[in-house]
Design an enzyme around this catalytic site. Structure first.
Site, PDB file in Angstrom:
ATOM      1  NE  ARG A   1       0.695  -5.309  11.055  1.00  0.00           N
ATOM      2  CZ  ARG A   1       0.351  -4.733   9.930  1.00  0.00           C
ATOM      3  NH1 ARG A   1       1.106  -3.799   9.410  1.00  0.00           N
ATOM      4  NH2 ARG A   1      -0.752  -5.087   9.284  1.00  0.00           N
TER       5      ARG A   1
ATOM      6  CD  GLN B   1      -4.269  -3.603   8.034  1.00  0.00           C
ATOM      7  OE1 GLN B   1      -3.321  -3.209   8.688  1.00  0.00           O
ATOM      8  NE2 GLN B   1      -4.217  -3.750   6.731  1.00  0.00           N
TER       9      GLN B   1
ATOM     10  CE  LYS C   1      -1.318   1.519   3.736  1.00  0.00           C
ATOM     11  NZ  LYS C   1      -1.837   1.723   5.080  1.00  0.00           N
ATOM     12  CB  THR C   2       3.537   2.422   2.255  1.00  0.00           C
ATOM     13  OG1 THR C   2       2.818   1.951   3.378  1.00  0.00           O
ATOM     14  CG2 THR C   2       4.143   3.768   2.577  1.00  0.00           C
TER      15      THR C   2
ATOM     16  CG  ASP D   1      -2.135   5.695   4.362  1.00  0.00           C
ATOM     17  OD1 ASP D   1      -2.818   4.734   3.956  1.00  0.00           O
ATOM     18  OD2 ASP D   1      -0.973   5.582   4.781  1.00  0.00           O
ATOM     19  CD  GLU D   2      -3.201   3.065   8.153  1.00  0.00           C
ATOM     20  OE1 GLU D   2      -4.170   2.278   8.142  1.00  0.00           O
ATOM     21  OE2 GLU D   2      -2.016   2.683   8.261  1.00  0.00           O
TER      22      GLU D   2
END
Length: 668
Positions: free
Chosen positions: A605, A244, A36-37, A213-214
Site C-alpha cells: 500500500r 492478494q 489495475k483500476t 475485479d478482485e
DNA sequence: CGTCTCCAGGTTTTT
DNA sequence: CCTGGAGACG
C-alpha cells in the site's frame, strides 16, 4: 490524436492490450500497484466508445467503494452520463436480481436481508424452538458452518452433522420470515438461473460484457454466477492477483483462476507486472516476502521508481507508546515535508488495535477517519430504527420484530413474548399476525395492560407504515417516528450513567435520518423507495457513506486497505499472534500463507515510506502479554530495513522539533 | 411480571 | 471494554 494513439501513449503495452482485447474471455493477472483500476476503467471507456451500450456491461467489484470509484472514473474519462451501466458488488448485484425475480422461489420482493447479527439471532431463536439451550452452542461458529454448507464449500461431516436439524430449521425460518441472508444473495440467483433457463437467458441477453475485479477473492458460488452469465457471450474479463487473496475465510477461492482457464480455454492472458506505486525498496521487500509462499503463480513485479527510503522498524514498549510514536511521527512529517494528512495510512490487522491509536491521534489533534470496524448500520441504535422499518415493510420478519417489540420498553417481558410466540406457533403464522390476532380476539391470557400496549404498538406500526410506503418524505416521516417513540428518552433512561453515550447514540440516529434524506433527494436516484433503501444499507459498509473527506489520516484494517495506496504507511502491531494472527494459525497451519499475503498487501500500500512497529508489551483483554515481533519481519531482506530503538527516535524527534522551533524563531 | 443491576466472558479479517 | 445473561427488587 486518435483515441488509439492516445491510449498507446498513456498505457504500457500490456495495459494497452488489456484495454483493447474486447471480444472473448480475458484473464489479467495484475500485480499490486500495476495500474489495475486505471486499466480496467480505460477498458470500460473503450468499450463504450466502441459503441457497446452501457446496459450491456456488467462490472463486478468487491466493495461498494471500489464500485463507486470505478464508475466515477469511467464517467470522467468518457464524459458520459452513466445511467445504465451496472457497476456493483456481487452482493448488490444479487439483490438486484432477487428484487426482480425472487418470486419464482416462493419469496416476495419485499424480503428482508439478514446480516451477521440477524443471522445469529435467528439461529439462537431456532435453537430455542428446538429445545436446544443456545448457551451450549457456539453460535458464531455455527453461523460459519451454515455458510459453508449453503455455499457448498463443505459437506456435513461427523462433527457438524448434529447441527443439521438446526440448519434446516434455520432455512425454513428464513423462508417463513421472507428473509434472505448474505449467502443467499449469491446462492439464490444461481438457483434461479439453474432452475429457470428463461430468466437466465434474460440476463445473458442483458449483460453481454462482464468484468470481474478482485477475481482472486471471488467464492465458488460467485464464480458460478458469473460463469452462468458469461458462458454464452464468452465476453468475460477477470482481473486478479493470487498474491492478494485475503478472503479465503469468507469462501474466496483463488483456484477460481485455474477454473476460469479450464472453463474458457480460449482465454487470453495478460500479466501486468510493472508497479507504478512503490519505491524500489518497498517493492523488493514485498517481492522477497511473498516469494516464501509456495502456492502462487510466478510473477515478479518491478518498478522504474528509485529505491527510496529504507523501511523503518520500531519496537515501542507498549501499544500506548506505539500509538504516540505514530501520532508524533505524523505531526513531524506533516510539518517537515508538508505531507497532507490524507496521504498517511495506518494499517492494522485487527479492529481492536484501533482504539489506542485513535486515542493518540485524538490527543495529538490529528484528524483521522476509521474505516471498517462495526459498520454504521450495525450499531444497535441504528439497527433498532432499521428493525422498525423492516417490520413495516415485511411484517413476517420475526427477527426484527423481536428486536423492537420491547424497544423502547413497552412492558413486553419474557412471558408476554413467550405467549405471543406460542400463539404464532399454534396458528403457524408470524409474530406480527399473532399480535394482530391477540388484539382482535381480545385474548384473555394476557393482562389488559399488556394487550393495550400491544394494540398501541400495532397502531404505531400501521400508522407509520402507510406513510413510509408512500415513498414521500421518508426522512421527515422517520424524524417524526423517532420522536413519536421517544427514542431519546429511551436512550437517556438506558444509559443513565453515561449521558455522553446516549447523546452519541442519538446522534447516530439523526445521522441515519440525514442519510435517508440525502438518499431520497439524490437526483441520480430514479425511483427511491423504502425497500430499496433497506436493501442497500444492509450490504453497505461505513466507508461507503462517508464522502471522501480529505485532510484526514486513514486508519483501517489491512483488509479494508485493499486497493488503496498511501504516500506513507504505518503498519502497527506487527507481532506474532497479531500478524500472523494466532487464531488463523491455530485453525490451520496452511493459513500462514494467507497471513503472509495479508502482510504483502499491507506493505504494497505504501508509495514512499513504510514504518513498522512491533510492541514489546501489549495489553490483551485483562492481562499484559509480551509478544514477539512478527516472523514475517525476518523474511524481509535485512538490508532494506532500519532497526530503530524507540528511545533514540524519541530523542531524535525531540531534537528535530527543537530545531524547528529555533528555525521558526529565526524566520520571524 | 418487568426492569434494574451486577458480573462473567469474549473478538480476525467483512459483503 | 462492552455485551448479554442471571438474579434481586418493585
Amino acid at each position: 490524436m486518435t483515441d488509439i494513439e492516445r491510449l498507446k501513449k498513456e498505457l504500457n503495452p500490456e495495459q494497452y492490450k488489456t484495454v483493447t482485447t474486447i471480444p472473448g474471455p480475458l484473464l489479467i493477472i495484475a500485480g499490486a500497484g500495476s495500474g489495475k483500476t486505471r486499466t480496467i476503467t480505460y477498458r470500460m471507456a473503450y468499450m463504450l466508445n466502441k459503441g457497446i451500450p452501457q446496459s450491456s456491461i456488467l462490472a463486478l467489484t468487491f466493495t461498494n467503494k471500489a464500485a463507486k470509484e470505478m464508475s466515477e472514473r469511467v464517467k470522467k474519462i468518457t464524459g458520459k452520463k452513466l445511467i445504465n451501466l451496472t457497476v456493483s458488488t456481487f452482493h448488490a448485484f444479487g439483490v438486484k436480481i432477487l428484487r426482480e425475480d425472487i418470486e419464482c422461489l416462493g419469496f416476495r420482493t419485499n424480503f428482508s436481508i439478514y446480516d451477521q447479527a440477524d443471522k445469529i439471532a435467528l439461529i439462537k431463536n431456532t435453537a430455542r424452538e428446538l429445545k436446544i439451550d443456545p448457551n451450549t452452542l457456539d453460535l458464531y461458529s455455527l453461523a460459519s458452518i451454515f455458510s459453508l454448507i449453503k455455499t457448498d464449500i463443505a459437506k456435513w461431516n461427523s462433527t457438524t452433522e448434529v447441527y443439521k436439524n438446526i440448519y434446516e430449521e434455520y432455512i425454513e425460518h428464513l423462508r417463513i420470515y421472507n428473509a434472505v441472508d448474505f449467502d443467499d444473495l449469491i446462492t439464490l440467483p444461481v438457483k434461479i438461473f439453474n432452475q429457470y433457463p428463461d430468466i437466465l437467458e434474460k440476463y445473458r441477453e442483458r449483460y453481454k460484457y462482464i468484468m470481474v475485479d478482485e477475481f482472486q477473492d471471488t467464492s465458488r458460488v460467485q464464480y458460478d454466477l458469473v460463469k452462468l452469465l458469461a458462458e454464452k457471450s464468452r465476453n468475460i474479463c477477470a482481473v486478479g492477483d493470487d498474491d492478494q487473496s485475503i478472503y479465503s475465510w469468507r469462501g474466496a477461492d483463488y483456484s477460481n483462476i485455474l477454473q476460469f482457464e479450464k472453463d474458457f480455454p480460449e482465454v487470453a492472458e495478460i500479466k501486468l507486472e510493472q508497479n507504478y506505486r512503490s519505491t524500489g525498496n518497498i517493492l523488493e521487500a514485498a517481492n522477497q516476502l511473498i516469494s516464501n509462499n509456495k502456492n502462487r503463480k510466478t510473477k515478479e513485479l518491478w518498478t522504474g521508481i528509485e529505491s527510496g527510503n529504507l523501511i523503518e522498524i520500531y519496537y515501542p514498549e507498549n501499544e500506548q507508546k506505539e500509538s504516540e510514536f505514530i501520532a508524533d511521527m505524523i505531526s513531524y512529517l506533516k510539518k517537515k515535508d508538508n505531507i497532507h494528512y490524507h496521504d498517511f495510512g495506518i494499517l492494522i490487522r485487527t479492529n481492536s488495535l484501533a482504539a489506542a491509536i485513535e486515542d493518540a491521534l485524538l490527543g495529538a489533534g490529528i484528524p483521522y477517519k476509521v474505516s471498517g470496524g462495526t459498520s454504521f448500520f450495525q450499531r444497535q441504535e441504528v439497527k433498532d430504527i432499521i428493525a422498525y422499518l423492516r417490520v413495516m415493510t415485511n411484517p413476517e420478519d420475526d427477527v426484527n420484530l423481536l428486536r423492537i417489540i420491547n424497544t423502547p420498553r413497552r412492558g413486553m417481558g419474557k412471558k408476554s413474548i413467550e405467549y405471543i410466540n406460542s400463539v404464532a406457533e399454534n396458528k403457524k403464522c408470524s409474530l406480527f399476525s399473532a399480535i394482530c390476532a391477540i388484539c382482535v380476539a381480545g385474548d384473555s391470557a394476557l393482562g389488559d395492560k399488556t394487550k393495550a400496549s400491544l394494540q398501541e404498538f400495532l397502531n404505531l406500526i400501521n400508522f407509520f407504515k402507510a406513510r413510509f410506503l408512500s415513498g414521500k418524505n421518508m426522512a421527515k416521516t422517520l424524524e417524526e417516528f423517532v420522536s413519536n417513540i421517544d427514542y431519546w428518552g429511551f436512550l437517556v433512561n438506558e444509559y443513565q450513567k453515561n449521558e455522553k453515550l446516549a447523546k452519541w447514540k442519538y446522534k447516530n440516529v439523526q445521522i441515519f435520518t440525514d442519510l435517508l434524506a440525502r438518499w431520497e433527494t439524490d437526483p441520480d436516484n430514479i425511483k427511491p423507495d423504502i425497500y430499496q433503501y433497506l436493501n442497500r444499507i444492509t450490504i453497505i459498509t461505513r466507508d461507503d457513506i462517508e464522502d471522501n473527506e480529505d485532510g484526514k489520516v486513514n486508519l483501517m484494517t489491512i483488509h479494508a486497505a485493499k486497493g488503496l495506496e498511501f504516500d506513507i504507511v504505518f503498519l502497527a502491531g506487527v507481532e506474532d499472534t497479531i500478524i500472523p494472527h494466532a487464531r488463523a494459525i491455530e485453525e490451520n497451519e496452511t493459513n500462514i500463507e494467507e497471513e503472509r499475503r495479508l502482510f504483502y498487501v499491507a506493505i504494497t500500500r505504501a508509495k514512499n515510506k513504510l514504518y513498522i512497529t512491533a510492541c514489546k508489551q501489549r495489553r490483551y483483554l485483562k492481562d499484559t502479554i509480551e509478544p514477539k515481533p512478527s516472523r514475517f519481519l525476518v523474511e524481509l531482506p535485512q538490508s532494506l530495513l532500519k532497526n530503530c530503538e524507540e528511545k533514540s527516535v524519541d530523542d531524535k524527534e525531540k531534537l528535530m522539533k527543537m530545531f524547528e522551533g529555533i528555525n521558526a524563531i529565526f524566520k520571524k
